[in-house]
Design a protein around this motif. Structure first.
Motif, short mmCIF file in Angstrom:
data_model
loop_
_atom_site.label_atom_id
_atom_site.label_comp_id
_atom_site.label_asym_id
_atom_site.label_seq_id
_atom_site.Cartn_x
_atom_site.Cartn_y
_atom_site.Cartn_z
N PHE A 89 0.82 -1.20 0.00
CA PHE A 89 0.00 0.00 0.00
C PHE A 89 0.86 1.27 0.00
N ASP A 90 2.15 1.10 -0.15
CA ASP A 90 3.03 2.26 -0.10
C ASP A 90 3.10 2.93 -1.49
N ILE A 91 3.64 4.12 -1.50
CA ILE A 91 3.82 4.89 -2.73
C ILE A 91 5.30 5.20 -2.83
N ASN A 92 5.92 4.72 -3.92
CA ASN A 92 7.35 5.01 -4.14
C ASN A 92 8.22 4.74 -2.92
N ASN A 93 7.82 3.80 -2.08
CA ASN A 93 8.59 3.44 -0.88
C ASN A 93 8.76 4.58 0.11
N GLN A 94 7.88 5.59 0.06
CA GLN A 94 8.09 6.71 0.97
C GLN A 94 7.84 6.33 2.43
N THR A 95 6.93 5.39 2.67
CA THR A 95 6.70 4.95 4.05
C THR A 95 7.92 4.19 4.57
N SER A 96 8.51 3.38 3.72
CA SER A 96 9.70 2.64 4.14
C SER A 96 10.85 3.60 4.44
N LEU A 97 10.96 4.66 3.66
CA LEU A 97 12.02 5.64 3.92
C LEU A 97 11.80 6.32 5.26
N ILE A 98 10.55 6.68 5.54
CA ILE A 98 10.24 7.28 6.84
C ILE A 98 10.55 6.27 7.95
N ALA A 99 10.12 5.04 7.74
CA ALA A 99 10.36 4.01 8.76
C ALA A 99 11.85 3.85 9.03
N ALA A 100 12.65 3.88 7.98
CA ALA A 100 14.09 3.73 8.16
C ALA A 100 14.65 4.89 8.98
N ASN A 101 14.17 6.09 8.72
CA ASN A 101 14.64 7.25 9.47
C ASN A 101 14.15 7.19 10.93
N ILE A 102 12.93 6.73 11.13
CA ILE A 102 12.42 6.59 12.50
C ILE A 102 13.23 5.51 13.23
N ALA A 103 13.52 4.43 12.53
CA ALA A 103 14.31 3.36 13.16
C ALA A 103 15.68 3.89 13.57
N PHE A 104 16.23 4.80 12.78
CA PHE A 104 17.51 5.40 13.16
C PHE A 104 17.35 6.26 14.42
N GLU A 105 16.27 7.01 14.49
CA GLU A 105 16.01 7.80 15.71
C GLU A 105 15.92 6.88 16.92
N ILE A 106 15.25 5.75 16.72
CA ILE A 106 15.10 4.79 17.83
C ILE A 106 16.45 4.23 18.23
N LEU A 107 17.26 3.91 17.23
CA LEU A 107 18.60 3.41 17.51
C LEU A 107 19.40 4.44 18.30
N CYS A 108 19.24 5.71 17.95
CA CYS A 108 19.93 6.77 18.69
C CYS A 108 19.40 6.85 20.13
N LEU A 109 18.07 6.69 20.28
CA LEU A 109 17.52 6.71 21.64
C LEU A 109 18.11 5.59 22.48
N MET A 110 18.20 4.41 21.89
CA MET A 110 18.65 3.24 22.66
C MET A 110 20.13 3.32 22.98
N THR A 111 20.85 4.18 22.25
CA THR A 111 22.28 4.36 22.52
C THR A 111 22.55 5.73 23.13
#
Lengths: 315, 315, 315, 315, 315, 315
Positions: free
Chosen positions: B287-309
């Protein structure tokens, strides 16, 4: 009345006719106009996702949706300046240096004729040869709207010319005065904590999106106007300064950016700046959705045209 | 220097190479790393639009766009922790209970080895077996970013395990301490006015998006930090907490949500929380468009990784 | 209990079943219900990009995602009114005047039976024949959410009936009282600086998006409520009032508009207004992306239904 | 004249009206019709890409493009049989066995009432509970159009019910007579050279696409008709039998398949076969492009309806 | 049993796991395998629509749909050869000559180790540096499937290295023996009637698609086999040889091409040819639709792998 | 050398420049050329899915991919005739009769000047006013490629002018000689078994796609040539004659049609026919995918241009 006006949408439907920028006349002789809109269909400097070579065509198509008067000032650029579509600058899709040379040549001619260009890219490396023409005699100030500073030194083992390096080169070549540069919207994860240091050390004023949120719209624009002052300035608008949900059609999307409304309002605050040229770059239609990025680009280009003719207005 | 670092984008283009999370090394032995990024390609708990099973692959691809340093803190998680792509957890696309068991087993092992997981789903039911492993010994606190509370009791005539029920089950199983849970972003029309009552009665702090708008960003985050305190916490980020215009690739879109920028800024205020694990769920690529949700998810996952570290930063 | 309720999503999945508006029963006899949701699949008044004729079907499909209770008021329109899907009004895709007549006839019947309509367009010209029925006995007030005023005089050499002219005609025909009209969200470049003058001269209150930003949400709504007062009002919601990134599926997109959240919050402040009918127009599925515009439209239509039944709520 | 006819496209445009299969009336009492078109919105047996649960809705929408008469026979199924849309069969998206039971129950009722079903799936596992109803008293013959035999034994460590196993189960349960089964279009790389052996050993006639190309259209159909003879037969049409360029909206695409024209011509040669029921499965709208697979499915379903009413025709 | 086999789809779902070519192991030491599948993510030679740099990643993802055995021969390449994913060859997106050099170096190493490459491009210019490695010692024969001969001399004022010139350069450099070259599928409007003459004069056998239709499949393949004989041959498969409706994701689409089925059948007739290397080029994901071109490419690459291991089969 | 030639693709990249048909010069004075390519951006006669008004723009863009010489004849139309882009004919999107009048006027002028038109629609109703100009003095023969005969009498209660009726009107008005008309490709389900009778009774030769398959390519074309003979003929090419998988961007798709290759080969057999004008209609970009229908249309338009200049060739 000047013939350099858009076709009338009320008598010729906006989906009809051969698509030129803003439905303006095509003019092969730049001498005849004050401002020329030029396509630069080239993306040979792109290190990531390509496609900006297709930008000019799609922005032309989308620009048929733009009308003649600015909604705040109620003024029209076409009432104060002769504006035409100058067609596309010659480029070479398979030779970077040849392309830089061709672009520079094209803009040296405009510069000589005193025709101010609004260039539709193309990737961000096109700003370098344009500045080689426009900043030849004295370094310019610049308002740079972008999510990246584009002041990297080199990529892939020392290669100096990419869409991530134009402004480093332009400063080294004395085409821009770093003390009169404002970069706004910078954001996203970094390769290195030192990424922004060269630029800062040179005296560039960087307003990251986080700075912008912290100090606010008003102060950000006051700082900007103060730095640019009354210098001759260039305006370089990278579409990826806008959030990629709004403008997905670009090569290096950085999430969390400006909305279109914020972007419009930022530009509208710069109506007093002395812009002698501008570009709008990094629109990559193969990554666009329903041409929405091209439509935004066309509207932004109209804002820029209003700025260059002092027909914009602010809240 | 640790080998658990992303490939360098300046020498190997970001579109090149086999796509792992953040271009990290693949590591089959979780013992070797501090934090493991894990795919959980399963959507068997989905009651509406499926497709989250395809999430891990597309988030891996999109994550090659994320660089190494956080833009505010200028710190990198890879400088303080060993992080790797642990591959995908085993699942069974046609048997719900078998899948819950396989997932629990995988995370019990991580738990035993003291490797903190960041899980990329998958639908929200995956949080339950993960919590069965991570919350086994003592109930955890939780920051839950979502448009739904996922505390329903049952669907379709008493069926208790769906992506709308994981946190009810987790509280019933004493894996989460409801008094230390904050749910943020809840919104959208309801099946019943009592929809949120069970959660509230249990003591969960619910900050609906309307509450958020009324009391403001600052107070919302202060409440959140106060509730979570210094408890061991889990972070569960449902991508549908973000507005579906930004993140369309999800199964149960609720219009009127957070922008990506708001979402980033919310997370960045939680740098002091003690997160022992996290998931990012409900990315549905079909249901995504041009993978934009996946790109957001990847950036959010990076924020989470920063939080955990503890390498994140706030305005 | 009334049979005029949506199918239950907890027992019949929301992707199942024949798609009616909000999963309501189909009712061919309008007399039986208080509020009828009607499709008007017609775009013969469209001067630019067509496709709004496909709006009703896709909004029906998307509306199966909407539940029963308003998230702020915790009230349900179905608890206080009988609501049904009345099917589609008869239209003629190749004859404009014939279509206007058919639509007027359909709504005259509803008006006679005292069934309040929520109409899903179709292009904006459908508002004219609807108002010819609803405003027949006395001119109505109107809340008009749009990026255009739709008060043009004529196009293409004097043609008076297009989707840019309905409210000029309606005022000329004394169906609307211009002193009780608020137009909100007007924006975008103009054909002529005089574009808004006719409307202003007639006494219409225009709150452009720039006005809105300058005076703020609160004051804008106060003005609105004051103008509308306790008059019988019509609500006309053009989806292009919302920013085209959120709602791309429309014929005349104007960048820089309201977010969905802003749009919801604007409507929620009008719960005390006496709306006797409403339309939601210009959803053009061929230009939509993954049906996201239809999903927004369905949620907005639910807000409107709550307004008309006084079951909405505000922050 | 029977009321069980499609709405007239010449007076009500085909894009208008609530979408039912072929624009037929909705009929909740199956006893009233000879043939019932039924949606089975379930994909819980899918081992690869999901989404077939959304098939019935989109096929309903697309089927409004189909008219009433077969182009070769010039006959209409609606002139010889009462046909209606029976709505969607009840399913449970999160419980496989519960769903199989619900489907079987629904079709046992049809069977009892002697209403022949054309089922629109859903994934291929739905054929099993349907056959448990239709083949209850005596095993049926079957024409199976597909790129896979769907006679696997088990997946993921012994799980017996997936969309790759229905016909193995059906034969084991004596619902189908393997000697009267023709499978046409089988193709694609295999997991194991023994993949087709169980089926062949049971006596199933397999005409792979390569066999079809080698022996030709005419002989392939002669073999088919000979095997099926005058047995009571079931028709199971997996949309992935058609080449995925034509029909991309499916979960397990196998390149190199039949064109739509070939598929139509194959079916048209079976007008004399005694089909007592049929399904069309594996249309997965999330993977479709512009609904083209749904449009093909709707046209194929019309061909099937003509077969079941002996109103088809061949070259 | 060799470890160089794909992951099992029956136990690990095909949508799970880190995507390598055919789900094969990643092997950094080419010496260990007989055949190495290599990505060459570079499109610097593209004169028209770019994007082939993204080919390897998407073909890797799509290739997880391919199983282990050829459907006609019932043989598997993995039973007779050790095959692995060698990762991506190093390239430079902004320097053409540097990229040609890096590619040549990579393949010289493979050549030295006697590891046969199947290369996934990338644009067609990558064939040149690959041939500089593979054809270094003696000129090779070639089967070239394409809609263009790629034997142009120069573009844009004498520039000799583009994706339209690789085979002219390769013949000039004595890497290919033109007498042992067959080009099949050539079609489309021409720049000049002399376009094909250089190639014909050199002795290349050109079978245009029109020739193919006139003389037929059988004779076309007989000619091909006769020309190639038992020479050491290279196989270069340009995805644009396939009709762009089937394979839209390419830079220079020529309508009216081969279907996938025809393409498969053509390749299958070449099982006796002695292929020492192969490439599949010009897959441009930004222009693809739902990854259908990548899926076709993955299936074609499997056919090529079968050819190189003599495990293919024909009708 | 004539200036009426396309821009050179080898020196100006095909993605560059303002898009005219085939990159030809814009010529406002039709008298100067032998053949004029004209856009007719109008779809007011469309009874189903609209959007053909956007056809001319997208076909212009796509036509930049077409080169100068026919691949079989090796001849170029530009060597034997002066050809230019005449721009778009004036139309009125909201008034059908006004549009018919404007179109007729435009073509009467071309007719007077003896400039042969190739028209790019627009929906099929545009053929009527064109024929009113071209067939004014004597009725023409016609080769009509389509899936529908477009000889309906009326729609929606007697409305006579729609895209389903042009040729009935043209025959009634004596603009076409039905005895010299061949309609090829007719297919799809019918509203009524009498659908084709009026046409047949008038003497039109109808070769349905089923007839075509039965009697074969060769005989179908022989019949065609015999019927058309040496009459002055019009060529009307409805893109929906091509299978909608190839050409999805159209309003009334009928599955099971001609491939592009078949379509090209059919046209190429008509090189001896005396075509005095042609149109290519029903390209509806809003329903297209990646502009593939426009690309096909551009290639077909080139075939038509070759036919009109006798520069085509056949197998």
């Amino acid at each position: 009345m000047s013939k350099y006006k858009p076709l009338e949408g009320m008598s010729i439907p906006r989906f009809a006719g051969i698509p030129t920028f803003f439905r303006l006349p095509i003019e092969n002789n730049p001498e005849k106009v004050d401002i020329g809109v030029v396509g630069v269909p080239w993306d040979g400097g792109t290190t990531n996702r390509p496609g900006a070579r297709h930008g000019p065509r799609e922005v032309r198509c989308a620009s048929s949706m733009v009308r003649l008067y600015h909604p705040i000032s109620m003024k029209s650029p076409y009432d104060v300046a002769k504006v035409a579509d100058l067609g596309d600058c010659s480029v070479n899709p398979v030779d970077l240096q040849d392309s830089l040379k061709r672009i520079e040549t094209f803009y040296l001619n405009l510069s000589k004729l005193n025709t101010k260009p609004i260039s539709i890219g193309g990737d961000h490396l096109i700003s370098l040869p344009i500045l080689r023409a426009l900043g030849k005699n004295e370094p310019l100030g610049m308002f740079h709207f972008d999510s990246h500073t584009d002041t990297w030194d080199s990529y892939f083992g020392g290669f100096q010319y990419t869409h991530g390096t134009p402004f480093r080169r332009a400063i080294e070549e004395n085409l821009l005065d770093p003390k009169k540069i404002v970069m706004m919207g910078i954001r996203g994860s970094l390769y290195d904590p030192a990424d922004l240091e060269w630029a800062k050390n040179k005296g560039i004023t960087i307003i990251t999106i986080d700075d912008f949120l912290k100090i606010g719209f008003k102060e950000s624009l006051e700082i900007t106007r103060k730095v640019l002052g009354d210098a001759k300035c260039y305006l370089s608008f990278d579409i990826d300064g806008i959030d990629p949900t709004f403008a997905p059609g670009t090569g290096t999307p950085e999430v969390g950016g400006f909305s279109v409304r914020e972007s419009q309002n930022i530009l509208r605050e710069l109506n007093q700046i002395n812009f002698v040229g501008a570009d709008l770059v990094e629109v990559s239609p193969p990554f666009d959705i329903n041409n929405q990025t091209s439509l935004i680009a066309a509207n932004i280009a109209f804002e820029i045209l209003c700025l260059m003719t002092k027909t914009s207005g602010s809240l």
